[in-house]
Motif scaffolding. Structure first.
Motif, PDB file in Angstrom:
ATOM      1  N   ILE A 221       0.899  -0.943   0.025  1.00 43.31           N
ATOM      2  CA  ILE A 221      -0.253   0.392  -0.246  1.00 43.31           C
ATOM      3  C   ILE A 221       0.993   0.679   0.357  1.00 43.31           C
ATOM      4  CG2 ILE A 221      -1.281   1.584   1.591  1.00 43.31           C
ATOM      5  CD1 ILE A 221      -3.183  -1.206   2.066  1.00 43.31           C
ATOM      6  N   LEU A 222       0.649   2.111  -0.722  1.00 44.79           N
ATOM      7  CA  LEU A 222       1.458   3.819  -1.237  1.00 44.79           C
ATOM      8  C   LEU A 222       0.422   4.570  -0.026  1.00 44.79           C
ATOM      9  CD1 LEU A 222       3.595   4.827  -2.094  1.00 44.79           C
ATOM     10  CD2 LEU A 222       1.959   5.504  -4.417  1.00 44.79           C
ATOM     11  N   LYS A 223       1.631   5.035   0.745  1.00 50.11           N
ATOM     12  CA  LYS A 223       1.420   6.240   1.676  1.00 50.11           C
ATOM     13  C   LYS A 223      -0.077   5.854   2.870  1.00 50.11           C
ATOM     14  CE  LYS A 223       0.499  10.973   2.038  1.00 50.11           C
ATOM     15  NZ  LYS A 223       0.038  12.135   1.560  1.00 50.11           N
ATOM     16  N   GLY A 224      -1.463   5.272   2.484  1.00 48.84           N
ATOM     17  CA  GLY A 224      -1.842   4.917   3.501  1.00 48.84           C
ATOM     18  C   GLY A 224      -3.382   4.087   3.304  1.00 48.84           C
ATOM     19  N   ILE A 225      -4.001   3.884   3.646  1.00 50.05           N
ATOM     20  CA  ILE A 225      -5.932   3.288   2.764  1.00 50.05           C
ATOM     21  C   ILE A 225      -6.482   4.368   2.807  1.00 50.05           C
ATOM     22  CG2 ILE A 225      -7.497   2.305   3.431  1.00 50.05           C
ATOM     23  CD1 ILE A 225      -6.509   0.021   4.386  1.00 50.05           C
ATOM     24  N   GLY A 226      -6.788   4.956   2.171  1.00 50.19           N
ATOM     25  CA  GLY A 226      -8.008   6.047   1.564  1.00 50.19           C
ATOM     26  C   GLY A 226      -6.608   7.539   1.521  1.00 50.19           C
TER      27      GLY A 226
END
Length: 392
Positions: A221-226
């Motif tokens: 996941i890049l940076k974070g969910i959402g």
């Protein structure tokens, strides 16, 4: 107020021009005749990109890039945009959001991509989700081993040569959980559905990808969910500025070709530029480029500084709209001035005429840009676009 380019910026601009003419121009007809760039030619250009120092102009030196500002990137992209067949895409700019990666992601993906050892492709568009990523139907659902991705992506530019993808998904189908994953192209369940052909002869392809029960680790996941929607919007800002700069460069090449032709083509015992109708077309082309270039340099200079994210989006929409429509007016006049020669594929003007049509469509259509600008005018007033930058 001093609007002159610095000595350093003029030198960078000239270097980019020489690179484009010496390295990219010789491969234009290969792309045209073979509908693409051969692996051998691509490898050679990659080597030249590194040698000339134009690798990853949009990323920091710490991450293996060259660390140019957005304004400096525009100076370079303007020159690259003079090449036909989109050979400028052989000078990779790794996706901007990758800078938000973890230390492990930066080492695995960003740094080698900045060094031309790997290649990314951003997978956003779908059959029913174009300029509006919130309509994305590609989902990621929690499972044993991470997340399971299912969906389909269209127009994945350079997807044929990329070895990994940045895939925009919605966790559990929720647009509020828009999330970008790193996905290796050889992961089980990833396949190319088809590779459609387009009006232009592009150096690389735009395949359609299928993701069928593709399991990726949570660490991808890049940076974070959402975080996907904001990152994609930020990527759009950079992409739209790049399009605008290349449109200016393409228009400049067309004008030069048309002006030179009009100065030497004789009809009725005089060169055709002496006919007022031709002269006025050249004037209109020149004024279009002058206005677009002024806007390009101003906005890229402003955005290179500390500017509010929403204001960057607003300005990027304006510059992309103006420059993409400008280049289509200029190339159409260029074809007309060259007459039958302007309709021959061996002529750069004809190739640019085909190449530039897509600039009013990808990374947000002209109609979407007008929606963005109209919305900003409602919220912030016309001064957002008609005013001038000043210090408090």
């Amino acid at each position: 107020m001093d609007f002159k380019l610095s000595k350093e910026h003029r030198a960078l601009q000239e270097k980019a021009r020489e690179f484009t003419e010496q390295v990219l121009f010789p491969y234009e007809m290969e792309v045209e005749e073979n509908n693409g760039l051969s692996p051998e030619s691509h490898k050679y250009i990659n080597g030249q990109v590194m040698e000339w120092g134009f690798n990853a102009t949009n990323h920091s030196k710490e991450h293996g890039g060259t660390g140019y500002t957005l304004f400096e990137q525009a100076l370079i992209s303007e020159q690259l945009g003079m090449s036909t067949g989109a050979i400028w895409d052989a000078v990779p700019q790794p996706s901007f959001p990758m800078k938000f990666g973890t230390k492990e992601q930066i080492e695995e993906y960003l740094i080698p991509t900045c060094q031309c050892k790997r290649r990314d492709a951003y997978a956003i568009t779908e059959a029913d989700a174009g300029s509006d990523p919130t309509m994305c139907q590609t989902t990621a659902v929690k499972c044993d081993g991470g997340y399971k991705i299912n969906g389909e992506k269209w127009y994945v530019t350079v997807g044929n040569i990329a070895d990994y993808l940045l895939v925009h998904t919605h966790i559990d189908g929720d647009p509020n959980k828009a999330t970008v994953f790193f996905v290796e192209k050889d992961t089980p369940g990833v396949s190319i559905k088809r590779t459609p052909e387009f009006t232009h002869h592009f150096a690389f392809k735009h395949p359609e990808f299928l993701f069928e029960d593709v399991v990726v680790d949570e660490s991808k996941i890049l940076k974070g969910i959402g975080e996907g929607f904001n990152m994609t919007k930020d990527w759009f800002v950079e992409a739209r500025l790049g399009i605008a700069a290349r449109c200016v460069g393409g228009a400049e090449r067309v004008l030069k070709e048309a002006n030179d032709f009009a100065a030497n083509r004789v009809q009725g015992d005089r060169v055709i530029r002496d006919y007022q109708v031709i002269e006025h077309m050249l004037v209109d082309m020149t004024m279009d480029i002058m206005a677009a270039k002024s806007l390009l340099y101003r906005v890229c200079w402003e955005i290179s500084g500390d500017m509010d994210r929403k204001l960057k989006h607003a300005r990027a929409s304006a510059i992309k709209l103006w420059c993409s429509e400008m280049v289509n007016r200029v190339t159409d006049k260029g074809v007309q001035i060259l007459g039958g020669r302007g309709y021959m594929r061996e002529n750069a003007v004809e190739r640019l005429w085909r190449d530039q049509r897509v600039d009013r469509i990808w990374e947000g259509t002209s109609e979407i840009q007008r929606n963005v600008i109209g919305g900003q005018i409602k919220k912030r007033g016309i001064e957002l676009y008609t005013g001038w930058a000043y210090e408090e």
